[in-house]
Enzyme design. Structure first.
Site, PDB file in Angstrom:
ATOM      1  N   LYS A 156      41.046  43.917  35.748  1.00 56.58           N
ATOM      2  CA  LYS A 156      39.780  44.633  35.860  1.00 56.58           C
ATOM      3  C   LYS A 156      39.713  45.577  34.816  1.00 56.58           C
ATOM      4  CE  LYS A 156      36.365  45.877  38.629  1.00 56.58           C
ATOM      5  NZ  LYS A 156      35.260  44.951  39.182  1.00 56.58           N
ATOM      6  N   GLY A 201      29.724  40.027  45.777  1.00 52.83           N
ATOM      7  CA  GLY A 201      30.832  39.363  46.531  1.00 52.83           C
ATOM      8  C   GLY A 201      31.831  38.939  45.312  1.00 52.83           C
ATOM      9  N   THR A 230      34.645  51.477  38.259  1.00 54.99           N
ATOM     10  CA  THR A 230      34.009  52.672  38.402  1.00 54.99           C
ATOM     11  C   THR A 230      33.508  52.961  39.932  1.00 54.99           C
ATOM     12  OG1 THR A 230      31.748  51.531  38.370  1.00 54.99           O
ATOM     13  CG2 THR A 230      32.710  51.932  36.282  1.00 54.99           C
TER      14      THR A 230
END
Length: 240
Positions: free
Chosen positions: A37, A14, A41
């Site tokens: 970020k 989460g 991926t």
């Protein structure tokens, strides 16, 4: 607090929803928010990633993604397979510092846990937090097994000279089981830091207005929310 590193005890706990909740409350409070970020991926070029989800939930916040790797692997393994250069703590710290110059709050969302490797040198989100002198927020699961993972994350952070500001439960179900109810009191002990929130399960599927209300209910006043850990823990204890 102008920078906060958001890490998890693993994948799928989460982190992105918690990052978006913090961003939503800060933005609603009039703060200029950026979300960084370092490595995304498992997402192909042109596909929406975690930052698109943050914008959908939190609204008009600045976002910056430094690397995107198509394979759903650790950043190191995904970089190796793709041939795309690795991202380094120096790259991440420089980007965060630049964002900090023009924003009131910079949230840095990791990939997986604190020690997931960015490159063959073993660098990780822990190195980024240390380089920036930023607080670390741990996002944890609610259920069985979370205490060990949370304690390991906190112990590593402390050993690396980092400060864990608190722990947030990334997804709290409407009908928690016995382990979850027990963990409500035990998680901050495992983290060695206060419980700063418990975001309702499914919050990430809401629209912006409803999500903001859930963010306020699920996060501590430290973030601008109304979450009361003592009341939350008393309620959980009464159900065991």
């Amino acid at each position: 607090m102008s920078m906060l590193v958001v890490t998890g005890t693993g994948t799928g706990v989460g982190k992105t929803a918690v990052t978006a909740a913090i961003a939503a409350l800060a933005r609603h409070g009039g703060r200029r928010v950026a979300v960084l970020k370092p490595a995304q991926t498992g997402v192909a070029p042109g596909e929406p990633g975690d930052l698109a989800e943050v914008v959908r939930l939190a609204g008009d916040v600045t976002t910056l993604e430094l690397r995107r790797y198509p394979d759903p692997l650790s950043p190191e393994a995904a970089a190796r397979r793709s041939g795309i250069p690795v991202v380094t703590p120096a790259d991440i710290a420089a980007a965060a510092t630049e964002l900090d110059d023009t924003h009131d709050l910079v949230l840095i969302e990791g990939a997986g846990g604190l020690l997931v490797r960015f490159g063959p040198d073993g660098s990780s989100l822990a190195d980024v937090a240390w380089a920036l002198g930023a607080l670390v927020l741990v996002v944890a699961e609610a259920g069985l097994g979370t205490l060990n993972a949370t304690a390991l994350t906190a112990e590593v952070a402390t050993a690396r000279g980092l400060h864990v500001s608190g722990v947030v439960i990334g997804s709290w179900p409407a009908e928690p089981d016995l382990a979850m109810l027990s963990n409500a009191a035990d998680l901050p002990v495992a983290a060695g830091a206060p419980l700063l929130g418990a975001l309702a399960a499914g919050a990430g599927a809401l629209d912006q207005a409803a999500f903001l209300a859930e963010a306020r209910a699920g996060l501590s006043p430290w973030f601008g929310g109304d979450f009361d850990p003592e009341s939350f823990q008393k309620s959980a204890s009464a159900r065991t």
